[in-house]
Each structure stands twice: as structure tokens, then as C-alpha cells.
Design an enzyme around this catalytic site. Structure first.
Site, PDB file in Angstrom:
ATOM      1  CG  HIS A   1     -15.557  50.967  82.627  1.00  9.41           C
ATOM      2  ND1 HIS A   1     -15.880  52.162  82.086  1.00  9.41           N
ATOM      3  CD2 HIS A   1     -14.231  51.040  81.684  1.00  9.41           C
ATOM      4  CE1 HIS A   1     -15.133  52.836  81.455  1.00  9.41           C
ATOM      5  NE2 HIS A   1     -14.165  52.283  81.100  1.00  9.41           N
TER       6      HIS A   1
ATOM      7  CB  THR B   1     -11.175  58.903  79.196  1.00 12.53           C
ATOM      8  OG1 THR B   1     -11.233  57.574  79.324  1.00 12.53           O
ATOM      9  CG2 THR B   1      -9.706  59.486  79.335  1.00 12.53           C
TER      10      THR B   1
ATOM     11  CG  HIS C   1     -11.783  56.779  88.067  1.00 12.82           C
ATOM     12  ND1 HIS C   1     -11.228  56.316  86.727  1.00 12.82           N
ATOM     13  CD2 HIS C   1     -10.831  57.188  88.728  1.00 12.82           C
ATOM     14  CE1 HIS C   1     -10.075  56.422  86.565  1.00 12.82           C
ATOM     15  NE2 HIS C   1      -9.643  56.924  87.684  1.00 12.82           N
TER      16      HIS C   1
ATOM     17  CB  SER D   1     -18.726  56.235  70.726  1.00 15.12           C
ATOM     18  OG  SER D   1     -17.356  56.607  71.141  1.00 15.12           O
TER      19      SER D   1
ATOM     20  CB  THR E   1     -20.644  57.805  78.873  1.00 16.58           C
ATOM     21  OG1 THR E   1     -19.912  57.792  79.960  1.00 16.58           O
ATOM     22  CG2 THR E   1     -21.299  56.929  78.545  1.00 16.58           C
ATOM     23  CB  ALA E   2     -17.500  62.478  77.749  1.00 14.01           C
TER      24      ALA E   2
END
Length: 359
Positions: A146, A91, A144, A176, A88-89
Site C-alpha cells: 500500500h 489480496t 506489492h 468495504s 480493491t481485491a
């Protein structure tokens, strides 16, 4: 007055009435100006009182604080958690935090779970909550990783962290991720990916009914926001969708969308300058802000998209995405304006008129 009207000629009566009307208009205008001046004076006095109170509180806090043993209950005690959804951008956005942490004086900590499992064990949940709330040496902190949403109130903490996130159109995110598993990206081009060597396109996968492009693979953003409940991970659960929406509105300070990432960055800088001061300019000009791009990605055909959109799972994930997009645009509309093609943030538009007692 009646006698005066009888004695005065009509023309003089008309002139007298006009003079009276002009005098009344002049008086009303002066009264209005006095009211406006009084209002401005009251606001100036109120702002002065606010500054005096803030200065007293700051001085009292400096006198009472023991720097050797405590961290002030202020911005220096702040913790942000970005439980980033894959592809989802995330990084690109996280690199901004890394670039700013030295300049803005905060710590960035990457939560790296075994096999990228977004669900923590109960014991790890307890450890993580303890770290986030009690690890004073790391505060202020930007975490941050996942990891799905974790409700800190269940653990009895007094001050919860600030949650933020970014989501993406569900099909675009899946496409993606599909190519990322096969070709990687330009962030670490030499790293071997799990599906490396598989040359099948996303369209070919959809046509063949492959598992890597199945509608079930769309079910990710909802459970990430839903959290650590078993029902969150039951594909197609209406309860999970409702809980994800509830958490987005009630537990997250701001949730942006990949397609409008610059606006998300700008709003965070305005709301949390302790962390994001300089983020907008860095996003526009920095070398890392757009660093990560999935390699060999091919846009899906309309036929592949239509096939995925026949699924109830896509309907629910898209419902959640549209819900998040509408909420983000609502927040942005009350914070940002556009002029001559440039976006700018609105100034503070509230103030305190009266503060009592005055001592």
C-alpha cells in the site's frame, strides 16, 4: 480491328468481345493471385529473417554474457510494482502472484510500511529505488504494498519498473473498508481490527455525519496514483486529479477494475507471461483467487449513496474511476474478443515486411 468489325457478323463481334472480356478478367484474376502469392512470400521471407536475427542475437548474448557477474537485460531483469489500493481485491490478485512465483521462477516481495503510511520519507525512497534496481538476487521481482506511486526517473535510473494496479468504484471501496475495520474478513478472521466492537452500520454513520464515512475518506485512489507530492494529498485538489490521470496513462502498463478482475488477469498473462503464465486458469479454478471477503458488509441505501454523491470529492474520485474504466475497456477492446460466451485473446496482428541490410 476496325476492318475485322466490318467483315465479321454482329453475333461473331459480340462473341469476340465477350471472349476478350473473359480473357481480361482471367488475366486480372491471375495477376491478383500472383500479387497475393508475392505478398505471402515476402511475409514468409521477413519472418524467416526475423527468426535468423533473433537467433543470432540470442547466440551472441549467450557468448557475451558472464553468468557469474550479471543479470541479462531481458525478462529475467524485470521488476513489477503493484502499489495496491486498499479494498480493491488486491489480496485476491496478489495471491495469484504468490501461487505462481515458484512455478514461473520469480520473487514476490511485500512492501510493509510503518502504520501503513503510503508516503515514504525521502531517504526511504532512495533506499527503495536502490533495492528495486540493484537487488539482482531478487530479480525478476514482483513488489506489492500500500504505497503511493513513486517516479523512478527522479532518481536517475536507466530502467524503470513496470507499474500495474486495480481500482474500484469509490463508494463501494469505502463501504468495504468501513466494514473491514469493524469485522475484518475471512482471510485472517481471528485478527482484531481497529474499529472492532463498533456495530454502527454504514448507513447509520452517514446519517449521523460520522468521520469514518465522510466524503473526505473517499480521497484515496487519486493520491495513490498521483504520488509523493504534497498536493496529491490535499483533499479535492484538481492538480492531484490531473496528475493521477497523467500517471495512469503514461506510467502504468495496465490498470484494471475490481468489477472486471478476470479480464485484467487474462490481459496480464498475455502481456507478461514471464510472471503470469497460468494466471487465468488459476483465477478461475484456484482456491485462493476469491479468498478475501469483508465480513458483515451491508450494501448502503440509495439515500446514503445520494448523500455522498453530493460531495465534490466524490465527483473527482468518480471522475478518476470512470477515466480508468474507460482506458481499461479501450485496451481490452483491442486485445480481447468474445465468442460463445468465452473470452479469447487476439493473435499477433503485425509483422515486419522488410529488414535491411540482409547480412
Amino acid at each position: 480491328m476496325g476492318l475485322l468489325r466490318v467483315m465479321m457478323p454482329p453475333k461473331l463481334q459480340l462473341l469476340a468481345l465477350l471472349a476478350f472480356a473473359v480473357a481480361m478478367f482471367f488475366l486480372e484474376n491471375q495477376i491478383q493471385k500472383l500479387e497475393e502469392s508475392r505478398g505471402k512470400l515476402e511475409r514468409a521471407i521477413a519472418r524467416h529473417e526475423v527468426r535468423e536475427i533473433e537467433q543470432r542475437h540470442t547466440q551472441d548474448g549467450l557468448r557475451e554474457r558472464d553468468p557469474a557477474t550479471s543479470v541479462s537485460d531481458s525478462e529475467d531483469d524485470m521488476v513489477i510494482i503493484y502499489n495496491r489500493v486498499p479494498k480493491t481485491a488486491s489480496t485476491s490478485f496478489t495471491n495469484i502472484a504468490y501461487d505462481l512465483c515458484g512455478k514461473n521462477h520469480y520473487h514476490v516481495l511485500h512492501i510493509n510500511t510503518t502504520k501503513n503510511n503510503p508516503v515514504m520519507s525521502l531517504q526511504d525512497q532512495v533506499r527503495f529505488v536502490k533495492n528495486v534496481t540493484e537487488w539482482k538476487e531478487m530479480k525478476p521481482a514482483f513488489y506489492h504494498g500500500h504505497v503511493s506511486f513513486l517516479d523512478f526517473t527522479k532518481f536517475g535510473v536507466k530502467r524503470k519498473p513496470i507499474y500495474i494496479n486495480v481500482i474500484r468504484d469509490p463508494i463501494e471501496r469505502l463501504v468495504s473498508y468501513y466494514y473491514f475495520l469493524r469485522f475484518g474478513d475471512d482471510y485472517r478472521p481471528g485478527l482484531r481490527r481497529r474499529k472492532q466492537g463498533d456495530k454502527k452500520t454504514f448507513d447509520e454513520c452517514v446519517s449521523a455525519g460520522g468521520s469514518d464515512c465522510a466524503p473526505e475518506k473517499l480521497w484515496l485512489q487519486i493520491p495513490f496514483f498521483c504520488g509523493h507530492y504534497s498536493e496529491c494529498w490535499n483533499v479535492g485538489s484538481q492538480w492531484a486529479l490531473d496528475q493521477a490521470k497523467y500517471n495512469l496513462v503514461n506510467e502504468y502498463l495496465l490498470v484494471g477494475v475490481t468489477e472486471e478482475l478476470e479480464d485484467f488477469v487474462m490481459m496480464l498473462e498475455a502481456a507478461l507471461p514471464r510472471f503470469f503464465k497460468g494466471a487465468t486458469e488459476l483465477y478461475k479454478t484456484g482456491k485462493k483467487s476469491h479468498l478475501r471477503k469483508t465480513s458483515e458488509k451491508k450494501p448502503p441505501t440509495k439515500e446514503s449513496i445520494a448523500k455522498l454523491q453530493q460531495s465534490s470529492i466524490w465527483t473527482m474520485e468518480n471522475d478518476f474511476y470512470e477515466f480508468a474504466l474507460e482506458q481499461f475497456q479501450f485496451v481490452r477492446a483491442h486485445a480481447v474478443r468474445e465468442k460463445d460466451g468465452e473470452l479469447y485473446l487476439l493473435a499477433q496482428n503485425y509483422f515486419y515486411e522488410k529488414i535491411y541490410p540482409k547480412n
